[in-house]
Write a protein that holds these residues in place. Structure first.
Motif, PDB file in Angstrom:
ATOM      1  N   THR A  99       0.849   4.812  12.346  1.00  0.00           N
ATOM      2  CA  THR A  99       0.623   5.899  11.387  1.00  0.00           C
ATOM      3  C   THR A  99       0.890   7.267  12.004  1.00  0.00           C
ATOM      4  OG1 THR A  99      -1.736   5.930  11.934  1.00  0.00           O
ATOM      5  CG2 THR A  99      -1.061   4.599  10.031  1.00  0.00           C
ATOM      6  N   SER A 152      12.029  -4.175  16.112  1.00  0.00           N
ATOM      7  CA  SER A 152      12.120  -4.892  14.829  1.00  0.00           C
ATOM      8  C   SER A 152      13.559  -5.292  14.549  1.00  0.00           C
ATOM      9  CB  SER A 152      11.592  -4.011  13.689  1.00  0.00           C
ATOM     10  OG  SER A 152      10.234  -3.707  13.857  1.00  0.00           O
ATOM     11  N   TYR A 201       7.982   5.452  17.674  1.00  0.00           N
ATOM     12  CA  TYR A 201       8.511   5.120  16.349  1.00  0.00           C
ATOM     13  C   TYR A 201       9.824   4.357  16.493  1.00  0.00           C
ATOM     14  CZ  TYR A 201      10.659   5.465  11.797  1.00  0.00           C
ATOM     15  OH  TYR A 201      11.273   5.141  10.619  1.00  0.00           O
ATOM     16  N   GLU A 244       6.757  -2.189  10.767  1.00  0.00           N
ATOM     17  CA  GLU A 244       5.483  -1.545  10.455  1.00  0.00           C
ATOM     18  C   GLU A 244       5.131  -0.631  11.629  1.00  0.00           C
ATOM     19  OE1 GLU A 244       0.972  -2.988   9.639  1.00  0.00           O
ATOM     20  OE2 GLU A 244       2.550  -4.096   8.599  1.00  0.00           O
ATOM     21  N   GLU A 276       4.717   7.522  11.224  1.00  0.00           N
ATOM     22  CA  GLU A 276       5.324   6.884  10.056  1.00  0.00           C
ATOM     23  C   GLU A 276       6.122   7.854   9.182  1.00  0.00           C
ATOM     24  OE1 GLU A 276       2.121   5.056   7.902  1.00  0.00           O
ATOM     25  OE2 GLU A 276       1.188   6.972   7.433  1.00  0.00           O
ATOM     26  N   ARG A 279       4.745  -8.244  12.156  1.00  0.00           N
ATOM     27  CA  ARG A 279       4.881  -7.155  11.175  1.00  0.00           C
ATOM     28  C   ARG A 279       6.065  -6.256  11.531  1.00  0.00           C
ATOM     29  NH1 ARG A 279      -0.626  -6.578  12.766  1.00  0.00           N
ATOM     30  NH2 ARG A 279      -0.106  -4.548  13.578  1.00  0.00           N
TER      31      ARG A 279
END
Length: 191
Positions: free
Chosen positions: A35, A101, A94, A32, A38, A29
């Motif tokens: 939370t 990624s 984060y 992603e 985010e 993912r």
């Protein structure tokens, strides 16, 4: 000797920040983020896209990142951190998710293109104000953030283009330049 010390420091950082588990999550993912952090791009907006096959194969750019620095809401972000509504750890995690990624994408593009590919960063200063670069933001957020990224994700960018410069750019450059490694500073193109 210095290289082995830097590598040991890098491995300790990976362990302390649980980067191997983050990388495993990113494999299935990418981008992603947790939370708990985010909403970071609400304050530091950026856009990322892979470039695909280059028109010029020697270009070796696999991704483009647009940093909308003129839209950064640095005072609000700094206030969130000071009030404890966003921890520095969550802020850091984060960016670890984002860069892990990004590196996954760069690796995939490198395999496809059969050469190492890098990022082209575009730092857009349209709307920038010196009020965005407060001493609290620089010391609490910017300096540790840049330091962590340069130490643990070196040589990711091939070039950094700075566009829509305001008149105060010389003051900005004097404030930011000492935080940037000489190798990174050499990649910066001011347009």
């Amino acid at each position: 000797m210095a290289a082995s010390a830097a590598y040991r420091k890098f491995l300790a950082w990976r362990k302390a920040n649980d980067v191997d588990n983050i990388r495993a999550l990113v494999e299935t993912r990418p981008f992603e983020v947790p939370t708990t952090s985010e909403f970071v791009p609400d304050f530091l907006p950026f856009d990322f896209r892979t470039k695909g096959q280059p028109e010029n194969p020697s270009e070796n750019i696999g991704a483009i990142i647009l940093l909308s620095i003129g839209k950064w809401r640095t005072s609000e972000l700094t206030s969130l951190i000071k009030r404890g509504e966003l921890s520095l750890s969550d802020f850091s995690v984060y960016w670890i998710f984002i860069f892990e990624s990004l590196h996954k994408c760069l690796y995939s593009e490198s395999v496809k293109q059969k050469q190492m590919v890098f990022v082209e960063a575009i730092s857009d200063l349209k709307g920038f104000s010196l009020r965005q670069i407060t001493p609290a933001f620089v010391s609490l957020v910017l300096r540790p953030w840049i330091s962590e990224l340069q130490a643990n994700y070196p040589e990711t960018a091939k070039r950094i283009n700075v566009v829509h410069l305001p008149k105060v750019v010389s003051l900005l450059w004097k404030a930011v330049n000492p935080m940037i490694s000489p190798g990174t500073a050499a990649k910066i193109r001011i347009r």
